[in-house]
Design an enzyme around this catalytic site. Structure first.
Site, short mmCIF file in Angstrom:
data_model
loop_
_atom_site.label_atom_id
_atom_site.label_comp_id
_atom_site.label_asym_id
_atom_site.label_seq_id
_atom_site.Cartn_x
_atom_site.Cartn_y
_atom_site.Cartn_z
N LYS A 147 -7.39 -0.94 30.80
CA LYS A 147 -8.44 -1.16 31.80
C LYS A 147 -9.63 -0.26 31.49
O LYS A 147 -9.47 0.88 31.06
CB LYS A 147 -7.88 -0.82 33.19
CG LYS A 147 -8.87 -0.83 34.34
CD LYS A 147 -9.56 0.49 34.66
CE LYS A 147 -8.69 1.71 34.71
NZ LYS A 147 -9.51 2.96 34.92
N ASP A 167 -4.43 3.21 40.28
CA ASP A 167 -4.86 2.10 39.43
C ASP A 167 -3.82 1.00 39.30
O ASP A 167 -4.10 -0.06 38.72
CB ASP A 167 -5.20 2.62 38.03
CG ASP A 167 -6.53 3.36 37.98
OD1 ASP A 167 -7.39 3.09 38.84
OD2 ASP A 167 -6.70 4.20 37.08
#
Length: 325
Positions: free
Chosen positions: A44, A171
């Site tokens: 990410k 996350d």
């Protein structure tokens, strides 16, 4: 402060008839015959990242545009026998495989919640650099939740999977969902955004350890720090219109000002990437990974070769699902 992530890794996979690659909207695939599944855990990056304030419990409210990449770790999750609980095997000997690892934590959570009595054996092939702001540990954790859900046919809905993920790391919910999303709160409030247009993304990861706690503490002490609200508006507009140059000009990370003071090499990498013709370059998370956008593959390749020759961890990739030739 937001949860930090830990990782783990592997060597050889058994032949697998189906690779699970979950995208939003979440759909549970058919379980794989043979007692194992293989799951991809995507890296990410933060296209936009700002901190709005600090809560009384020490956590920080953020607003971020997150994007998953084709670069990924690979997990094979098997129904085991001859041992108890969870066994994790990694191809990176520096990473923990005990209960401090997010993979093991995720597996144990589902074992407790759904009374799974069969041992679980997990192999992880690590490709995402560790501790670079690319959410490798969180993504491995998300892949574990999804893979066990499928392997044991638990039929856990997305809402519940996201809740589980939020208890394991800030996350993790995004890594469960993937794609392109606006993240708010501590990262658990997610709004899907239009799919990212195709481009080449070059990642450069210097051999620098960045303490997330230290960076947050330093940011808290900064007065009159830059605010990127105008860039957030430009970023979301660029995604809607598939304007890769507009997206590149709107890249923003509030941590850059403090992390680069601690590690000037990160600024040097950003400027070097821009000099090689990148449309834009920025740091991901609290660092130390830097990413750059290229429309021209040849320019991206020249930059890749330059940093690779300097013995830096370098990866040429693209937004998840937007394969380029």
């Amino acid at each position: 402060m937001r949860h930090s992530s830990q990782n783990a890794n592997i060597s050889s996979f058994p032949a697998c008839p189906l690779a699970l690659d979950f995208r939003f909207p979440y759909q549970s695939p058919w379980p794989v015959a043979g007692g194992f599944v293989q799951v991809r855990a995507h890296a990410k990056i933060n296209l936009y990242l700002d901190v709005l304030g600090k809560r009384t419990n020490g956590y920080h409210d953020i607003i971020s545009v997150m994007q998953s990449l084709d670069l990924c770790d690979e997990l094979t999750i098997c129904k085991g026998e001859g041992f108890n609980g969870v066994k994790l095997v990694c191809n990176d000997p520096t990473l923990p495989t005990d209960e401090s690892n997010l993979i093991v934590k995720a597996a144990n959570l589902l074992i407790r919640e759904y009374h799974i009595n069969q041992p679980i054996y997990i192999e992880l092939t690590k490709k995402i650099p560790v501790g670079a702001g690319l959410a490798g540990g969180s993504s491995d954790c998300a892949a574990t939740l999804k893979g066990i859900n499928t392997l044991f046919e638990l039929d856990i809905p997305l809402r519940k999977i996201l809740q589980f993920g939020g208890t394991l790391g800030a996350d993790v919910p995004f890594c469960i969902m993937g794609g392109t999303a606006l993240a708010e709160g501590i990262g658990e409030i997610l709004t899907p955004l239009p799919a990212h247009p195709s481009c080449y993304i070059l990642l450069v990861c210097p051999n620098i350890h960045v303490s997330t706690a230290d960076v947050y503490n330093r940011l808290d002490a900064v007065k009159n720090r830059s605010i990127g609200q105008d860039k957030l508006n430009r970023m979301t507009t660029g995604l809607k219109t598939k304007d890769i140059q507009g997206i590149s000009r709107a890249l923003f990370n509030t941590f850059t000002q403090v992390t680069t003071q601690m590690h000037p090499e990160i600024s040097q990498i950003i400027h070097a990437l821009e000099s090689f013709g990148a449309l834009g370059a920025a740091m991901s998370g609290t660092g130390s990974a830097v990413f750059a956008y290229f429309e021209d593959k040849n320019k991206a390749q020249v930059a890749y070769d330059k940093f690779k020759n300097e013995k830096k961890s370098t990866y040429l990739t693209y937004p998840e699902g937007n394969e380029l030739t």
